[in-house]
Design an enzyme around this catalytic site. Structure first.
Site, PDB file in Angstrom:
ATOM      1  CB  CYS A 281      -0.959   0.017   1.226  1.00 38.52           C
ATOM      2  SG  CYS A 281      -1.820   1.485   1.393  1.00 38.52           S
TER       3      CYS A 281
ATOM      4  CB  CYS B 105      -1.886   4.793   4.683  1.00 32.90           C
ATOM      5  SG  CYS B 105      -3.460   4.034   3.929  1.00 32.90           S
ATOM      6  CB  SER B 106      -1.433   0.607   6.842  1.00 34.60           C
ATOM      7  OG  SER B 106      -2.488   1.551   7.497  1.00 34.60           O
ATOM      8  CB  CYS B 107      -4.848  -0.319   2.013  1.00 37.50           C
ATOM      9  SG  CYS B 107      -5.595   1.348   2.070  1.00 37.50           S
TER      10      CYS B 107
END
Lengths: 195, 119
Positions: free
Chosen positions: A99, A102-104
């Site tokens: 990602c 961010c942190s998907c």
């Protein structure tokens, strides 16, 4: 360890106590979320899908066609998956997930992301120089293998279906699932042949 | 190279890799945000917008600096506080006042959950 809470700890406690006072949240709500994520959400869910796909070609076809429906059928919890796409590795193509913003991450099948997945180094470099980063992480791929990097988003999350290792023909689905690692389902590791 | 953490373990899925949370407050913070999402107070995509902004700001200020230590959950906390402020759930000044109150609290206070200090 210091007796003084960290600033981050104090701020978290401040947020929680204020939300509770405003009756927007209870401590039990938070406890319930954390219990669910620690006990029911994790890479063991993704491992079940991979193991099944390894032994059942029909299931594999369905998984690659519509993984979102399959995880709903399995009842996997972890609300971050609006649409899950599974990418199957082959001898000629290797898939890896990131990602970039961010942190998907597909919580329902892999749990919560590891620290390195959120690190700026991984997020930027895996796109620019995937072969080099994978080698640094312990996965050296043949030069003839293409590497495809999939960028997760709010709408689409990806999971990798790794190659089934040689020497596992005698293993049943349960035993196969135990071989499968989170990192292999992100695409930064291969499944090792069991010793 | 960057501070990318390298490893290649192949232990079973529930046990491989490093811990997701490095301090109890990170675990709690995640639980608060997720509980608010599940109750419909805000949706994950809205929170994601705030998180992306907080991460971008952190990277603009810190990447390239020597010895930076990526603080994902610090960004997560900034994002949640800003979202709660913008939705009028918790004004920033109210949050700061509560932080100061908690900081001034005497040692040995009672509390209902784990955090990262001993007593």
């Amino acid at each position: 360890m210091s007796d003084q809470p960290s600033p981050q700890s104090l701020r978290t406690e401040a947020i929680e106590t204020l939300l509770i006072e405003k009756k927007l949240l209870t401590s039990a709500d938070v406890d319930s979320v954390l219990t669910t994520f620690s006990e029911q959400v994790g890479p063991m869910n993704g491992a079940k899908l991979v193991a099944r796909a390894w032994v059942d070609e029909g299931f594999k076809a369905r998984l690659l066609e519509d993984a979102t429906t399959i995880i709903a059928e399995y009842g996997f919890e972890g609300g971050q998956v609006d649409k899950l796409i599974v990418k199957a590795c082959s001898e000629s193509v290797h898939h890896v997930v990131v990602c970039t913003l961010c942190s998907c991450y597909p919580w329902a099948v892999l749990g919560l992301p590891p620290r390195w997945y959120k690190d700026p180094g991984y997020r930027s470099r895996i796109v620019r120089e995937p072969r080099k980063v994978l080698t640094e992480m312990g996965l050296t791929l043949p030069e003839t293998t293409d590497i495809k990097v999939w960028d997760s988003s709010a709408e689409i999350r990806y999971m990798v279906l790794p190659l089934r290792p040689a020497g596992t023909e005698a293993l049943d689905e349960t035993a196969l699932a135990e071989l499968i690692t989170r990192d292999a389902m992100i695409g930064v590791a291969a499944i090792e042949t069991p010793s | 190279m960057s501070d990318l953490r390298l490893h290649g373990d192949t232990a079973p899925p529930m046990r491989n890799g490093e811990m997701v949370f490095e301090a109890p407050w990170q675990n709690r913070l995640f639980g608060i945000a997720e509980a608010m999402c599940q109750q419909g107070y805000f949706d994950r995509n809205t929170f994601r917008v705030y998180l992306i902004r907080a991460i971008a700001q952190w990277e603009a200020e810190n990447l390239g600096q020597p010895d930076h230590d990526y603080a994902y959950f610090d960004c997560f906390q900034v994002a949640l506080a800003e979202l709660l402020h913008d939705t009028a759930a918790i004004e920033a000044s109210v949050l700061e006042d509560r932080v100061l109150e908690l900081k001034a609290r005497p040692h040995g206070h009672d509390h209902s959950h784990d955090h990262d200090h001993d007593h």
